[in-house]
Design an enzyme around this catalytic site. Structure first.
Site, PDB file in Angstrom:
ATOM      1  N   PRO A  56      28.238  16.548  32.716  1.00 10.70           N
ATOM      2  CG  PRO A  56      29.686  15.051  31.502  1.00 10.70           C
ATOM      3  CD  PRO A  56      28.098  14.983  31.760  1.00 10.70           C
ATOM      4  CD  GLU A  57      26.773  21.787  35.730  1.00 12.76           C
ATOM      5  OE1 GLU A  57      26.678  23.172  35.822  1.00 12.76           O
ATOM      6  OE2 GLU A  57      25.846  21.244  36.225  1.00 12.76           O
TER       7      GLU A  57
END
Ligand SMILES: [Zn+2]
Length: 282
Positions: free
Chosen positions: A2-3
């Site tokens: 996840p960013e």
């Protein structure tokens, strides 16, 4: 992994669900995720604490709480690591196999699941203190970005992953932003022209904004299927499609470039995959 957009979507999802809720009990199944906070102080501070709010900084979630019998607010720092999940579930629901920390909130539990042990849930805030600017904040100007790039001879793709340059960009959005800006991932950061820097600055902001609006690039599966069943696989409320379908080069090696139709290439930089079009990105 996840960013910024995925963490922002998760923060927006959890934000209305938590305030006012009190942690009745704390169960720690994987003490490693608390590090360097030890189990005993972690439990002591959080047992009886009430959730006040939730914000995001880079790829981190900042849970604001007020401990029992205290006027001082504290921050609990969460990071999803590679494949971590945070969600609410009915208390009766079976715990996921990789539950790392569970807060008993009464009828529901807050569950932090971390199958690959790269995430964190800690009272130690030192990792946030080192973060660079938020790419979507008004204070993150193209000038500030140019100044950061000028000091590095690293390939620009590698430099974009440096969280002290800007916070929240990871492997996916670095490749996507460079493609949209038409810049080779191999170009040294300090060799970018002013025009290229400005293009890249704009591309980063656009790609992150689009992804946040759409929901997510990757299946986040926030809920094990219970009370917060509004969203499962990272599709933002009201969004019509998954962001995966919108990625132009990431994970698309050997498929035709959407601009010129020559094959997208995959290379490895600093141990991470980079995807780009050698024809469109100079
Ligand atoms: Zn191309």
């Amino acid at each position: 992994m996840p960013e910024l957009p995925e963490v922002e979507v998760l923060a927006r999802h959890l934000r209305p669900l938590l305030p006012g809720r009190t942690i009745r009990e704390v169960a720690v199944y994987r003490p490693k995720v608390l590090q360097p906070t030890a189990i005993a102080p972690f439990k002591k501070i959080l047992r009886g604490a009430k959730f006040l709010g939730l914000t995001r900084r880079g790829k981190y979630l900042l849970f604001e709480l007020r401990p029992k019998n205290s006027r001082e607010k504290i921050i609990l720092l969460g990071h999803l690591g590679m494949t971590g999940k945070m969600f609410l579930a009915r208390k009766q629901a079976p715990l996921p196999k990789h539950a790392a920390v569970v807060f008993d909130l009464g009828a529901e539990s807050f569950i932090y699941e971390d199958p690959r042990y790269f995430g964190r849930l800690t009272l130690d805030l030192s990792s946030v203190e080192k973060l660079g600017p938020e790419p979507l904040a008004p204070s993150f100007t193209a000038e500030l970005f140019a100044h950061g790039l000028k000091r590095s001879r690293q390939p620009v793709k590698v430099k974009l992953l440096d969280q002290s340059l800007l916070a929240g960009v990871g492997n996916i959005y670095a490749s996507e932003a460079l493609f949209r800006a038409g810049i080779s991932p191999r170009r040294a950061a300090n060799r970018l022209t002013l025009a290229q820097t400005q293009k890249l600055w704009r591309a980063i902001r656009r790609v992150l904004t689009e992804a946040t609006t759409c929901g997510s690039t990757i299946p986040l599966k926030f809920s094990a299927g219970n009370s917060d069943g509004l969203f499962y696989f990272g599709r933002a409320a009201g969004s019509s499609d998954y962001y995966t379908e919108r990625l132009r080069v990431y994970n698309r090696a050997e498929t035709p470039c959407p601009k010129c139709e020559s094959p997208v290439r995959r290379i490895v930089q600093a141990g991470r995959s980079t995807f780009f079009c050698p024809h469109c990105q100079k």
